[in-house]
Design a protein around this motif. Structure first.
Motif, PDB file in Angstrom:
ATOM      1  N   THR A   1     -40.838 -90.730  61.123  1.00  0.00           N
ATOM      2  CA  THR A   1     -41.606 -89.653  60.480  1.00  0.00           C
ATOM      3  C   THR A   1     -41.716 -88.466  61.429  1.00  0.00           C
ATOM      4  N   HIS A   2     -42.007 -88.749  62.685  1.00  0.00           N
ATOM      5  CA  HIS A   2     -42.113 -87.683  63.684  1.00  0.00           C
ATOM      6  C   HIS A   2     -40.779 -86.944  63.823  1.00  0.00           C
TER       7      HIS A   2
ATOM      8  N   ASN B   1     -46.345 -81.319  57.733  1.00  0.00           N
ATOM      9  CA  ASN B   1     -46.054 -82.325  58.750  1.00  0.00           C
ATOM     10  C   ASN B   1     -47.329 -83.027  59.198  1.00  0.00           C
TER      11      ASN B   1
ATOM     12  N   ALA C   1     -49.367 -91.384  57.342  1.00  0.00           N
ATOM     13  CA  ALA C   1     -48.653 -92.524  57.934  1.00  0.00           C
ATOM     14  C   ALA C   1     -49.557 -93.304  58.884  1.00  0.00           C
TER      15      ALA C   1
ATOM     16  N   LYS D   1     -48.428 -85.449  56.506  1.00  0.00           N
ATOM     17  CA  LYS D   1     -47.567 -86.636  56.445  1.00  0.00           C
ATOM     18  C   LYS D   1     -47.860 -87.586  57.596  1.00  0.00           C
ATOM     19  N   ALA D   2     -48.031 -87.044  58.777  1.00  0.00           N
ATOM     20  CA  ALA D   2     -48.323 -87.890  59.934  1.00  0.00           C
ATOM     21  C   ALA D   2     -49.697 -88.551  59.781  1.00  0.00           C
TER      22      ALA D   2
ATOM     23  N   ASP E   1     -38.327 -86.690  61.628  1.00  0.00           N
ATOM     24  CA  ASP E   1     -38.086 -85.910  60.409  1.00  0.00           C
ATOM     25  C   ASP E   1     -38.929 -84.636  60.408  1.00  0.00           C
ATOM     26  N   ASN E   2     -40.186 -84.774  60.810  1.00  0.00           N
ATOM     27  CA  ASN E   2     -41.072 -83.610  60.870  1.00  0.00           C
ATOM     28  C   ASN E   2     -40.549 -82.575  61.862  1.00  0.00           C
TER      29      ASN E   2
ATOM     30  N   SER F   1     -46.310 -82.610  63.676  1.00  0.00           N
ATOM     31  CA  SER F   1     -46.297 -83.834  62.911  1.00  0.00           C
ATOM     32  C   SER F   1     -47.693 -84.150  62.487  1.00  0.00           C
TER      33      SER F   1
ATOM     34  N   ASP G   1     -41.207 -96.706  61.996  1.00  0.00           N
ATOM     35  CA  ASP G   1     -41.395 -95.795  60.865  1.00  0.00           C
ATOM     36  C   ASP G   1     -42.156 -94.544  61.286  1.00  0.00           C
TER      37      ASP G   1
END
Length: 184
Positions: free
Chosen positions: A122-123, A89, A96, A92-93, A125-126, A180, A118
């Motif tokens: 993402t947050h 996470n 992004a 990914k953050a 989803d994490n 995240s 977006d």
């Protein structure tokens, strides 16, 4: 010009706070060597330093949680899954945010708004992934460990803006947060 810059930077900072704050509370110690988590070489040196600090903070938080929860060998599998989810996470953050930061100077207001959406997605989803991994871990905890986790996530030392979801340090038993990202 300064006001235009502020109007672009302020939403970026707010989105950073929203997406990264849960992971600020997830500082951890390396179960995966920090070198394996370095940012790509195309990232500016300052961002690499920030990204490495972030990875180190996530690793420190993982180690702190492991110690606080007194994870046993029998709980290693759900623990490892939870810890890896925190790392994933955070990566990914970070990615992004780097991508958005690179594009921000040329974004229109509409593009900036979409990129903020977006980041928020993402947050979310994490958080879903982390919540699922934590549920599996929580099921494997002993009643005493569950009490520790419950107390950590209730944030008994809250107040004064010390919520782990805002990047503060409410107490030594601050919750893991969303992982995240762990921007410092």
């Amino acid at each position: 010009m300064k006001n235009s810059l502020r109007s672009l930077i302020l939403p970026a900072l707010v989105s950073l706070a929203l997406v990264a704050a849960p992971a600020w509370a997830q500082q951890a110690t390396p179960a995966t060597p920090p070198a394996a988590q370095k940012l790509p070489t195309t990232t500016p040196p300052g961002a690499q330093d920030h990204g490495q600090k972030h990875a180190d903070a996530v690793e420190q938080r993982i180690a702190d949680l492991h110690a606080q929860l007194k994870i046993t060998d029998q709980q290693a599998k759900p623990w490892d899954t939870f810890a890896q989810t925190m790392r994933d996470n955070a990566r990914k953050a970070d990615q992004a945010f780097r991508e958005r930061a690179q594009k921000l100077p040329t974004m229109t207001a509409e593009d900036a708004m979409k990129s903020y959406a977006d980041l928020t997605e993402t947050h979310a989803d994490n958080m879903k992934k982390l919540s699922s991994a934590f549920s599996d871990l929580y099921d494997a905890l002993s009643p005493a460990q569950k009490q520790i986790a419950d107390a950590m996530y209730r944030n008994p030392g809250g107040g004064k803006g010390a919520s782990p979801h805002k990047g503060g340090k409410a107490s030594k038993a601050a919750p893991a947060g969303a992982s995240s990202s762990a921007h410092s």
